[in-house]
Scaffold this motif. Structure first.
Motif, PDB file in Angstrom:
ATOM      1  N   THR A   1       0.850  -1.185   0.000  1.00 43.92           N
ATOM      2  CA  THR A   1       0.000   0.000   0.000  1.00 43.92           C
ATOM      3  C   THR A   1       0.891   1.242   0.000  1.00 43.92           C
ATOM      4  O   THR A   1       1.823   1.327   0.789  1.00 43.92           O
ATOM      5  N   ILE A   2       0.586   2.152  -0.883  1.00 43.56           N
ATOM      6  CA  ILE A   2       1.365   3.380  -1.027  1.00 43.56           C
ATOM      7  C   ILE A   2       0.490   4.548  -0.572  1.00 43.56           C
ATOM      8  O   ILE A   2      -0.659   4.661  -0.986  1.00 43.56           O
ATOM      9  N   PRO A   3       1.022   5.439   0.267  1.00 42.86           N
ATOM     10  CA  PRO A   3       0.224   6.549   0.786  1.00 42.86           C
ATOM     11  C   PRO A   3       0.035   7.670  -0.247  1.00 42.86           C
ATOM     12  O   PRO A   3       0.792   7.781  -1.214  1.00 42.86           O
ATOM     13  N   PRO A   4      -0.977   8.527  -0.019  1.00 40.55           N
ATOM     14  CA  PRO A   4      -1.209   9.675  -0.902  1.00 40.55           C
ATOM     15  C   PRO A   4       0.005  10.594  -0.956  1.00 40.55           C
ATOM     16  O   PRO A   4       0.823  10.613  -0.037  1.00 40.55           O
ATOM     17  N   LYS A   5       0.109  11.332  -2.041  1.00 38.65           N
ATOM     18  CA  LYS A   5       1.166  12.323  -2.281  1.00 38.65           C
ATOM     19  C   LYS A   5       2.519  11.693  -2.632  1.00 38.65           C
ATOM     20  O   LYS A   5       3.491  12.393  -2.845  1.00 38.65           O
ATOM     21  N   THR A   6       2.586  10.349  -2.676  1.00 41.64           N
ATOM     22  CA  THR A   6       3.827   9.682  -3.072  1.00 41.64           C
ATOM     23  C   THR A   6       4.012   9.854  -4.579  1.00 41.64           C
ATOM     24  O   THR A   6       3.080   9.642  -5.348  1.00 41.64           O
ATOM     25  N   ILE A   7       5.201  10.229  -4.987  1.00 43.17           N
ATOM     26  CA  ILE A   7       5.507  10.396  -6.407  1.00 43.17           C
ATOM     27  C   ILE A   7       6.047   9.074  -6.951  1.00 43.17           C
ATOM     28  O   ILE A   7       7.026   8.540  -6.442  1.00 43.17           O
ATOM     29  N   LEU A   8       5.404   8.577  -7.988  1.00 43.90           N
ATOM     30  CA  LEU A   8       5.794   7.312  -8.599  1.00 43.90           C
ATOM     31  C   LEU A   8       6.806   7.516  -9.719  1.00 43.90           C
ATOM     32  O   LEU A   8       7.751   6.759  -9.851  1.00 43.90           O
ATOM     33  N   LEU A   9       6.601   8.531 -10.522  1.00 46.46           N
ATOM     34  CA  LEU A   9       7.537   8.862 -11.597  1.00 46.46           C
ATOM     35  C   LEU A   9       7.837  10.347 -11.487  1.00 46.46           C
ATOM     36  O   LEU A   9       6.931  11.177 -11.596  1.00 46.46           O
ATOM     37  N   GLU A  10       9.089  10.669 -11.270  1.00 50.91           N
ATOM     38  CA  GLU A  10       9.492  12.066 -11.132  1.00 50.91           C
ATOM     39  C   GLU A  10       9.703  12.710 -12.495  1.00 50.91           C
ATOM     40  O   GLU A  10      10.028  12.030 -13.470  1.00 50.91           O
ATOM     41  N   GLU A  11       9.538  14.011 -12.531  1.00 53.27           N
ATOM     42  CA  GLU A  11       9.774  14.781 -13.752  1.00 53.27           C
ATOM     43  C   GLU A  11      11.185  14.522 -14.265  1.00 53.27           C
ATOM     44  O   GLU A  11      12.150  14.529 -13.507  1.00 53.27           O
ATOM     45  N   GLY A  12      11.292  14.243 -15.565  1.00 58.02           N
ATOM     46  CA  GLY A  12      12.598  14.041 -16.170  1.00 58.02           C
ATOM     47  C   GLY A  12      13.155  12.629 -16.070  1.00 58.02           C
ATOM     48  O   GLY A  12      14.247  12.360 -16.537  1.00 58.02           O
TER      49      GLY A  12
END
Length: 89
Positions: A1-12
């Motif tokens: 389970t991954i919490p809200p606001k977690t970034i999966l793919l970052e810009e660039g």
């Protein structure tokens, strides 16, 4: 389970995984002149990938973020590419 606001793919970053959303919601967005522009969502039972990044093997300004507690499975792109060759249907 991954919490809200977690970034999966970052810009660039170049996408190297495919995700199957079991439960939850994600959004794909980018910044344009400092404004946050959402252009897609992924919900339960959806597959998610940064298509442009996957097809070109280049980085794009797309960001993928979890919007709520989410359960997801990931598959590295190389095995996925091999599966597509073996099972094109």
């Amino acid at each position: 389970t991954i919490p809200p606001k977690t970034i999966l793919l970052e810009e660039g970053k170049v996408a190297d995984k495919l995700y199957l959303i079991r439960k939850g919601c994600l959004r794909l967005f980018f910044y344009n002149d400092g404004k946050d522009i959402t252009f897609s969502f992924a919900f339960e039972s959806n597959l998610l990938i940064s298509v442009r990044s996957k097809l070109t093997k280049k980085d794009y300004p797309e960001i993928i973020e979890f919007l709520e507690d989410t359960e997801a499975f990931s598959l590295k792109m190389l095995p996925f590419d091999e599966l597509c060759k073996d099972y094109p249907q």
